[in-house]
Motif scaffolding. Structure first.
Motif, PDB file in Angstrom:
ATOM      1  N   PRO A 228      67.293  20.187  79.117  1.00 50.58           N
ATOM      2  CA  PRO A 228      66.343  20.340  78.117  1.00 50.58           C
ATOM      3  C   PRO A 228      65.438  19.148  78.210  1.00 50.58           C
ATOM      4  O   PRO A 228      66.015  18.057  78.429  1.00 50.58           O
ATOM      5  CB  PRO A 228      67.203  20.323  76.996  1.00 50.58           C
ATOM      6  CG  PRO A 228      68.471  20.837  77.586  1.00 50.58           C
ATOM      7  CD  PRO A 228      68.536  20.513  78.971  1.00 50.58           C
ATOM      8  N   THR A 334      60.298  25.488  72.696  1.00 49.63           N
ATOM      9  CA  THR A 334      60.919  26.324  73.770  1.00 49.63           C
ATOM     10  C   THR A 334      62.212  26.133  73.600  1.00 49.63           C
ATOM     11  O   THR A 334      62.938  24.939  73.121  1.00 49.63           O
ATOM     12  CB  THR A 334      60.423  25.531  74.854  1.00 49.63           C
ATOM     13  OG1 THR A 334      58.957  24.942  74.863  1.00 49.63           O
ATOM     14  CG2 THR A 334      60.837  26.233  76.309  1.00 49.63           C
ATOM     15  N   TYR A 336      66.121  25.890  75.390  1.00 54.56           N
ATOM     16  CA  TYR A 336      66.769  25.490  76.530  1.00 54.56           C
ATOM     17  C   TYR A 336      68.201  26.079  76.483  1.00 54.56           C
ATOM     18  O   TYR A 336      69.260  25.479  75.869  1.00 54.56           O
ATOM     19  CB  TYR A 336      66.681  24.023  76.843  1.00 54.56           C
ATOM     20  CG  TYR A 336      65.286  23.890  77.189  1.00 54.56           C
ATOM     21  CD1 TYR A 336      64.583  23.176  76.018  1.00 54.56           C
ATOM     22  CD2 TYR A 336      64.834  23.630  78.458  1.00 54.56           C
ATOM     23  CE1 TYR A 336      63.350  22.537  76.593  1.00 54.56           C
ATOM     24  CE2 TYR A 336      63.646  23.167  78.765  1.00 54.56           C
ATOM     25  CZ  TYR A 336      62.853  22.805  77.741  1.00 54.56           C
ATOM     26  OH  TYR A 336      61.440  22.350  78.124  1.00 54.56           O
ATOM     27  N   PRO A 380      64.420  27.983  80.776  1.00 60.72           N
ATOM     28  CA  PRO A 380      63.948  27.596  79.298  1.00 60.72           C
ATOM     29  C   PRO A 380      63.382  29.343  78.841  1.00 60.72           C
ATOM     30  O   PRO A 380      62.915  29.921  79.826  1.00 60.72           O
ATOM     31  CB  PRO A 380      62.788  26.616  79.104  1.00 60.72           C
ATOM     32  CG  PRO A 380      62.393  26.471  80.818  1.00 60.72           C
ATOM     33  CD  PRO A 380      63.891  26.859  81.493  1.00 60.72           C
TER      34      PRO A 380
END
Lengths: 449, 195
Positions: A228, A334, A336, A380
């Motif tokens: 991440p 986003t 992860y 992701p």
């Protein structure tokens, strides 16, 4: 008298230098001296021998119930339409219309009894049953004496775990946590700068590494390229509070959670001084918009660490992934995904909060053989066009379940404590109604026969 | 999971349950583990709330009727013997059981007893007759709010008409059995227990 004190003092000094030299310093530099690896290898050999010995013992005494990790029953996986359709096929066709038959009840009856014997949900809130005993008293379901050697090894195991490993681990945990509090408070005194961030990361990682040693944790990280990044949200399946230690050993995250009192509160207040974490008051948590706003602001700032969230909302026993709450998937940003799978052979990491409080849980952790787990970083994901938050959440959940080899369930983890929603029953009723109404509806519109 | 559960079950009890229900030794111990895990109050008996805690059962339209089948008339606790006795109805029928000595009585998982179990799901007041009213109530449980009273009423009427042979506007157990004589009850009301 004095001689005894001197000896105790020397012993204490040796103890401390062993800990500092062999455990703390390597932890700070991320170096492993390999002791844990050797320990795990030896353990594996012993447990394999124990398994064979138990199996041999079971063959010799056939009255011994064998532990099988399979279920109690074998279920049919047909849908409601298929099963009821089959039932009705053998029933003489009703020419007057109206698709209800008395044998329809058989379907519900059989499903109900199957669920009483074995269901998909309640088993997720207790520890996983092992295929073979791992020489811990607590996983012992059907203890029957098998051989002297096995009992001796078990006894030796108890001694090693409680008298040698436990004090060692407690010392490490205490050192790790105090260092965390002291270190972050000190770093918090510095003005904001890159140096502060770097130091904060160093302090956090060192402390989590020491805590991990304090559990004899062996963690295998896979696909580190998907780790991440800042401004993102890391989501993972939740098994225990130790998940945080596991993940934070390989990266720095911003934690999200409720403000606690006591020791947890002290830790929370000090770590937020060195880098921004997101702590909510109990009252704030009720307001979903306020929560979403704070999280949105956090990820908008690209200098802040990725947020760590467990969307299940509660601890599950690591055999399945349950419903992800859509809140974290509505914020944007986003995602992860990370899958965590513990190896139950060495120690059960699941926290059954109904049965054990935090302290007994930690003690159980520290008297297990070890914590061995695999962490997979998944590529992701972002919300696609035309996909709502719930569908997105389910997509991420499936990816995590698939990678970790866990069962993908859509049941809500909250069922641990709450009742199931009425609407789910209404769905079942609706589905069944559509199987009856069909021709009957036509009949009614044509008029009485 | 049930760490000391099996030690609370004595060998004599297991033998008696084995004779009464036909389950094997290992099946009985596994089902005892299950019974124990459902028994949140740890008092050796299950209440209706214990069953309701199973989500998949709670959303079953006939969930309440099925749970009721475990409890004898007027009681609201069921012990392990009662639990096993009810589950025994769902054991598959094995061929060798037909050769068993006739003095031991009909096994719990015979075709007739399976049909009786289903009959009792409909027979709310346990008077050995399914009246129009009872049928309507059970139908209402199964369909929820999705079908009107009139439609449901005509479905109930048709069902009784079809089954009723002695004209008393209700379905007796023998009428019930006759209507369902072609249905594969042995398979549809059985659960495959693993050893």
């Amino acid at each position: 008298m004095e001689g005894a004190w001197e000896i105790a003092f020397v012993f204490f000094q040796v103890w401390l230098s062993v800990i500092v030299g062999l455990i703390m310093l390597p932890a700070m530099f991320g170096v492993s001296l390999g002791f844990t690896d050797i320990y795990i290898k030896v353990l594996v050999k012993i447990l394999e021998w124990a398994t064979l010995r138990i199996q041999r013992g079971q063959k010799e005494q056939p009255t011994l119930p064998s532990q099988s990790a399979n279920g109690i029953i074998e279920k049919d996986d047909g849908s409601m339409e298929e099963e009821i359709g089959e039932l009705r096929r053998s029933h003489p066709k009703n020419l007057a219309g109206g698709d209800f038959t008395l044998c329809d009840a058989f379907y519900f009856c059989k499903k109900g009894i199957e669920n009483i014997v074995e269901d998909q949900v309640t088993q997720r809130f207790t520890s996983e049953e092992l295929a073979s005993w791992n020489l811990l008293t607590r996983t012992n379901n059907n203890f029957c004496y098998i051989s002297l050697r096995l009992t001796i090894i078990w006894g030796l195991g108890v001694f090693i775990r409680y008298c040698i490993l436990l004090p060692l681990r407690i010392t490490l945990a205490v050192i790790g946590l105090s260092w965390l509090v002291i270190g972050t408070t000190l770093v918090g005194l510095l003005p904001s700068s890159n140096v502060k961030n770097w130091l904060s990361d160093l302090v956090h990682i060192t402390c989590y590494r020491i805590c991990a040693r304090g559990l004899s944790a062996t963690i295998h990280y896979h696909n580190k390229e998907n780790r991440p990044k800042k401004g993102g949200i890391c989501v993972a399946n939740h098994t225990s509070p130790i998940d945080i230690v596991i993940l934070a050993n390989d990266g720095c995250y911003a934690m999200v959670g409720q403000v606690h009192g006591g020791l947890m509160g002290v830790i929370q207040r000090s770590i937020v001084r060195s880098c921004p974490h997101v702590w909510f008051e109990r009252s704030e948590m009720k307001d979903r918009h306020a929560v979403a706003k704070r999280l949105k602001d956090h990820i908008a700032d690209k200098n802040k660490l990725p947020i760590l969230i467990f969307p299940e909302g509660t601890c599950i026993n690591n055999t399945s992934v349950m419903m992800f709450k859509k809140g974290s998937f509505e914020i944007g940003g986003t995602i992860y995904p990370v899958a965590i799978k513990y190896d139950p052979q060495f120690g059960d990491a699941f926290w059954n909060s109904a049965k054990y409080n935090m302290v007994s849980y930690l003690l159980r952790m520290m008297t297990s053989w070890a914590i061995v787990c695999n962490v997979w970083y998944l590529p992701p994901m972002t919300r696609q066009d035309g996909e709502d938050a719930v569908q997105f959440a389910n997509r991420v959940k499936s990816a995590i379940a698939h990678q970790g080899g866990l069962v993908d369930l859509s049941w809500d983890g909250g069922l641990k404590r709450e009742k199931v929603k009425e609407s789910l029953k209404e769905e079942q009723q609706k589905m069944y109604s559509s199987m009856i109404v069909g021709s009957d509806f036509f009949e009614a519109s044509v008029g009485p026969a | 999971m049930g760490s000391r559960a099996s030690s609370l079950l004595r060998e004599e009890d297991i033998e008696e349950i084995k004779k009464e229900t036909g389950f094997s030794h290992s099946q009985i111990t596994r089902l005892y583990s299950r019974f124990h895990s459902l028994d949140k109050g740890e008092n050796g008996a299950l209440s209706r709330e214990d069953f309701q805690r199973i989500p998949e059962l709670a959303i079953n339209p006939l969930g309440d009727r099925i749970i009721n089948a475990f409890f004898p008339e007027g009681e609201d606790q069921v012990n392990f013997r009662g639990f096993m006795r009810t589950l025994a109805h769902f054991r598959p029928v094995e061929d060798n059981e037909k050769n068993k000595d006739p003095t031991s009585g009909e096994p719990l998982n015979s075709r007739a007893n399976k049909l009786l179990f289903a009959f009792r799901l409909y027979d709310l007041d346990r008077d050995d007759k399914i009246s129009r009213d009872e049928l309507l109530q059970v139908l209402r449980m199964m369909v929820g709010v999705n079908i009107s009273d009139e439609q449901l009423g005509s479905i109930a009427d048709r069902t009784i008409q079809e089954a009723d042979t002695n004209g008393d506007m209700s379905i007796s157990f023998s009428e019930f059995t006759k209507v369902l004589e072609k249905v594969d009850v042995e398979q549809k009301m059985s659960i495959r227990f693993l050893h």
